[in-house]
Design a protein around this motif. Structure first.
Motif, PDB file in Angstrom:
ATOM      1  N   CYS A 157       0.877  -1.237  -0.030  1.00 16.68           N
ATOM      2  CA  CYS A 157       0.021  -0.050  -0.027  1.00 16.68           C
ATOM      3  C   CYS A 157       0.891   1.474   0.047  1.00 16.68           C
ATOM      4  O   CYS A 157       0.342   2.398  -0.158  1.00 16.68           O
ATOM      5  N   GLY A 158       2.126   1.113   0.199  1.00 18.67           N
ATOM      6  CA  GLY A 158       3.180   2.289   0.234  1.00 18.67           C
ATOM      7  C   GLY A 158       2.903   3.089   1.608  1.00 18.67           C
ATOM      8  O   GLY A 158       3.731   4.196   1.496  1.00 18.67           O
ATOM      9  N   MET A 159       2.391   2.576   2.506  1.00 13.65           N
ATOM     10  CA  MET A 159       2.321   3.278   3.605  1.00 13.65           C
ATOM     11  C   MET A 159       3.804   3.279   4.377  1.00 13.65           C
ATOM     12  O   MET A 159       4.425   2.150   4.306  1.00 13.65           O
ATOM     13  N   PRO A 160       4.422   4.655   4.978  1.00 15.54           N
ATOM     14  CA  PRO A 160       5.687   4.418   5.802  1.00 15.54           C
ATOM     15  C   PRO A 160       5.491   3.292   6.962  1.00 15.54           C
ATOM     16  O   PRO A 160       4.644   3.173   7.547  1.00 15.54           O
ATOM     17  N   LEU A 161       6.648   2.214   6.827  1.00 14.50           N
ATOM     18  CA  LEU A 161       6.846   1.340   7.737  1.00 14.50           C
ATOM     19  C   LEU A 161       7.413   1.594   9.071  1.00 14.50           C
ATOM     20  O   LEU A 161       8.467   2.412   8.961  1.00 14.50           O
ATOM     21  N   THR A 162       6.819   1.246  10.294  1.00 12.68           N
ATOM     22  CA  THR A 162       7.536   1.762  11.406  1.00 12.68           C
ATOM     23  C   THR A 162       7.502   0.215  12.269  1.00 12.68           C
ATOM     24  O   THR A 162       6.700  -0.647  11.926  1.00 12.68           O
TER      25      THR A 162
END
Length: 87
Positions: A7-12
Motif C-alpha cells: 500500500c506504500g504506507m511508511p513502515l514503522t
C-alpha cells in the motif's frame, strides 16, 4: 524510510505485518499482511482506490495538498515499483 510493499504506507516497528511464525515482516504493514498472508485479495487498482480515501492523512504526513485524484495518479506511478505489484 521503508514503505509497505503493498500500500506504500511508511513502515514503522509498530505497524509491520507478521509472518506465519509471528515474527515481524519487514516488507508489509499490518493492514496488508498478517500471519504470513495478505489480508485482502485485491488488485492494484482496487488498492489505489482504497488508499485514496486516506488522502488527508497522506497530505498531513507529506506536507502536500493533493486532491484524491492527484493522489491516485501518484499511486499509479509508485505502486508498480512495489514488490506486491511488480510484474
Amino acid at each position: 524510510m521503508n514503505f509497505c510493499q503493498s500500500c506504500g504506507m511508511p513502515l514503522t516497528d509498530d505497524n509491520k505485518g507478521t509472518d506465519a511464525d509471528g515474527s515481524r515482516n519487514e516488507d508489509y504493514c499490518i493492514y496488508c499482511y498478517n500471519e504470513g498472508r495478505f489480508t485482502q485479495d485485491i488488485t492494484m487498482e482496487q488498492m489505489i482506490d482504497h488508499c485514496s480515501r486516506f488522502t488527508d492523512e497522506i497530505n498531513r504526513q507529506s506536507g502536500q495538498e493533493l486532491t484524491p485524484d492527484q493522489a491516485k495518479e501518484m499511486m499509479r506511478q509508485f505502486f508498480p515499483l512495489l514488490k506486491r505489484w511488480k510484474k
